[in-house]
Motif scaffolding. Structure first.
Motif, PDB file in Angstrom:
ATOM      1  N   CYS A 109      80.028  10.129  33.117  1.00  0.00           N
ATOM      2  CA  CYS A 109      81.431   9.747  33.175  1.00  0.00           C
ATOM      3  C   CYS A 109      81.648   8.665  32.119  1.00  0.00           C
ATOM      4  O   CYS A 109      81.160   7.542  32.266  1.00  0.00           O
ATOM      5  CB  CYS A 109      81.779   9.234  34.571  1.00  0.00           C
ATOM      6  N   TYR A 139      87.285   6.778  33.387  1.00  0.00           N
ATOM      7  CA  TYR A 139      87.856   7.252  34.636  1.00  0.00           C
ATOM      8  C   TYR A 139      88.909   8.307  34.322  1.00  0.00           C
ATOM      9  O   TYR A 139      89.945   8.014  33.712  1.00  0.00           O
ATOM     10  CB  TYR A 139      88.461   6.092  35.405  1.00  0.00           C
ATOM     11  N   ILE A 155      85.086   8.829  42.672  1.00  0.00           N
ATOM     12  CA  ILE A 155      84.558   7.680  41.933  1.00  0.00           C
ATOM     13  C   ILE A 155      84.711   7.868  40.423  1.00  0.00           C
ATOM     14  O   ILE A 155      84.955   6.905  39.690  1.00  0.00           O
ATOM     15  CB  ILE A 155      83.085   7.426  42.331  1.00  0.00           C
ATOM     16  N   GLN A 162      87.133   9.285  38.983  1.00  0.00           N
ATOM     17  CA  GLN A 162      88.550   9.152  38.645  1.00  0.00           C
ATOM     18  C   GLN A 162      89.076   7.742  38.890  1.00  0.00           C
ATOM     19  O   GLN A 162      90.268   7.483  38.719  1.00  0.00           O
ATOM     20  CB  GLN A 162      89.368  10.148  39.470  1.00  0.00           C
ATOM     21  N   GLY A 163      88.184   6.830  39.300  1.00  0.00           N
ATOM     22  CA  GLY A 163      88.601   5.467  39.599  1.00  0.00           C
ATOM     23  C   GLY A 163      89.377   5.360  40.893  1.00  0.00           C
ATOM     24  O   GLY A 163      90.107   4.389  41.098  1.00  0.00           O
ATOM     25  N   LYS A 164      89.199   6.330  41.803  1.00  0.00           N
ATOM     26  CA  LYS A 164      89.960   6.351  43.055  1.00  0.00           C
ATOM     27  C   LYS A 164      89.124   5.942  44.260  1.00  0.00           C
ATOM     28  O   LYS A 164      89.561   6.072  45.393  1.00  0.00           O
ATOM     29  CB  LYS A 164      90.528   7.755  43.294  1.00  0.00           C
ATOM     30  N   TYR A 165      87.909   5.463  44.016  1.00  0.00           N
ATOM     31  CA  TYR A 165      87.031   5.057  45.106  1.00  0.00           C
ATOM     32  C   TYR A 165      86.902   3.545  45.081  1.00  0.00           C
ATOM     33  O   TYR A 165      87.172   2.899  44.059  1.00  0.00           O
ATOM     34  CB  TYR A 165      85.654   5.719  44.928  1.00  0.00           C
ATOM     35  N   GLN A 166      86.498   2.946  46.233  1.00  0.00           N
ATOM     36  CA  GLN A 166      86.423   1.486  46.299  1.00  0.00           C
ATOM     37  C   GLN A 166      85.340   0.908  45.390  1.00  0.00           C
ATOM     38  O   GLN A 166      85.395  -0.256  45.024  1.00  0.00           O
ATOM     39  CB  GLN A 166      86.202   1.011  47.742  1.00  0.00           C
ATOM     40  N   LYS A 184      83.729   0.894  41.731  1.00  0.00           N
ATOM     41  CA  LYS A 184      84.102   1.258  40.362  1.00  0.00           C
ATOM     42  C   LYS A 184      82.987   0.796  39.412  1.00  0.00           C
ATOM     43  O   LYS A 184      82.984  -0.334  38.939  1.00  0.00           O
ATOM     44  CB  LYS A 184      85.449   0.636  39.982  1.00  0.00           C
ATOM     45  N   TYR A 235      76.182   5.698  43.268  1.00  0.00           N
ATOM     46  CA  TYR A 235      76.373   6.503  42.058  1.00  0.00           C
ATOM     47  C   TYR A 235      75.044   6.542  41.310  1.00  0.00           C
ATOM     48  O   TYR A 235      74.076   5.879  41.687  1.00  0.00           O
ATOM     49  CB  TYR A 235      77.486   5.937  41.169  1.00  0.00           C
TER      50      TYR A 235
END
Length: 333
Positions: free
Chosen positions: A6, A9, A46, A48-52, A54, A91
């Motif tokens: 990745c 994001y 994660i 996409q930057g949508k998880y707690q 980062k 991750y």
């Protein structure tokens, strides 16, 4: 080392297989040669930057791994290089080698296959925490599982049956319900075509379910709560329907029931000794066959994006895993 990377994001299609430096463990950490890594819904968020969580870019997704220890950092003594382990890493797992915290890495019994460990650590750990710790499951309980054909759902079906409970599986198609039946469910409800509350009441002689395992949320949470027995225990695990429900508090009062959150990540962080005990229980059940994580399909790094996309689109029943050591073009099902 090869990894699914990745770089920013962005949507899943932006992920690419490439090269990253092999991680070097710091104090309290270790590195693992990843033989198998589970695919979970949070992996799709994660990147996409949508998880707690980062992570610093670039990174590889994949928070659930099984493999062998490559190296250990200062202060790590419960495992050594060459040991078989499983770990929750948040991750980094879709790579040939990943780094893990020692406190969230556990020895893997020889009788447990790497694929089974990678397919079951998060889902069965979550369901075990919910059913045995938060809900205090007992033989003879009736357990309603929403989203029963998913990873946590099937784990809950199996764990409840192993504990001597009667299981009502609720899912969204005949195919998914057939999978639930194959894993031990006693009663099947298609909640897209049947009123959930009425069906549960009918299946329990009007008493309702003693325990509700809810990984779906949305409108189904209130319907399940209305179908909960006196002194019932409702476990809030996730919101696969996409909507966080608002709970009518008067129902809790009228039924004398409990509403409990189940966040396995926080158990590991706040109570590592208890988490280790529960993981050992789960792995012991894997080893003797009482629990059998369902691997729906396995792929190499090149197939990981397609697999993640299928999971995000709710097209997957059971569990998908990534095999980072597989050669290019060696995807398999």
């Amino acid at each position: 080392m090869r990894a699914l990377i990745c770089q920013a994001y962005a949507p899943l299609d932006a992920l690419k297989v490439g090269e990253l430096p092999e991680p070097v463990p710091a104090a309290g950490e270790l590195s693992i040669r990843v033989e198998a890594a589970g695919i979970n819904f949070y992996d799709t968020l994660i990147v996409q930057g949508k998880y707690q969580v980062k992570p610093a870019l670039p990174f590889s997704p994949g928070g659930e791994v099984a493999g062998t220890v490559v190296a250990v950092g200062e202060g790590v003594s419960h495992v050594r290089p060459g040991d078989r382990v499983c770990a929750f890493t948040s991750y980094g797992g879709y790579a040939e080698v990943c780094r893990a915290r020692a406190a969230q890495t556990w020895p893997l019994p020889d009788a447990v296959d790497f694929r089974a460990a990678a397919a079951g650590l998060v889902t069965y750990g979550t369901a075990w925490f919910g059913l045995h710790d938060r809900a205090r499951i007992r033989a003879g309980d009736t357990v309603l599982v929403l989203g029963a054909a998913g990873g946590v759902g099937l784990a809950a079906v199996q764990i409840a049956k192993a504990a001597g409970a009667r299981v009502i599986a609720a899912a969204g198609s005949a195919e998914r319900l057939a999978l639930c039946r194959a894993h031990g469910a006693d009663v099947l409800i298609d909640y897209t075509t049947t009123d959930l509350k009425d069906a549960v009441k009918a299946a329990t002689g009007g008493n309702g379910a003693d325990i509700v395992v809810d990984v779906v949320g949305g409108p189904y949470t209130e319907a399940a709560l209305r179908a909960t027995a006196w002194r019932g225990r409702v476990l809030v695990i996730g919101f696969a329907a996409g909507e966080i429900p608002r709970i009518p508090a008067n129902l809790l009062l009228l039924k004398g029931c409990e509403l409990s959150g189940v966040f396995w990540d926080e158990l590991m962080r706040r109570e590592p000794a208890e988490a280790a005990r529960q993981v050992a229980d789960v792995l012991a059940h894997f080893a003797d066959g009482r629990l059998q994580p369902p691997v729906t399909a396995a792929c190499g790094l090149e197939g990981a994006v397609d697999a993640m996309r299928s999971l995000a689109a709710r097209k997957v029943a059971g569990k998908l895993i990534v095999l980072p050591q597989a050669g290019q073009g060696d995807d398999r099902s």
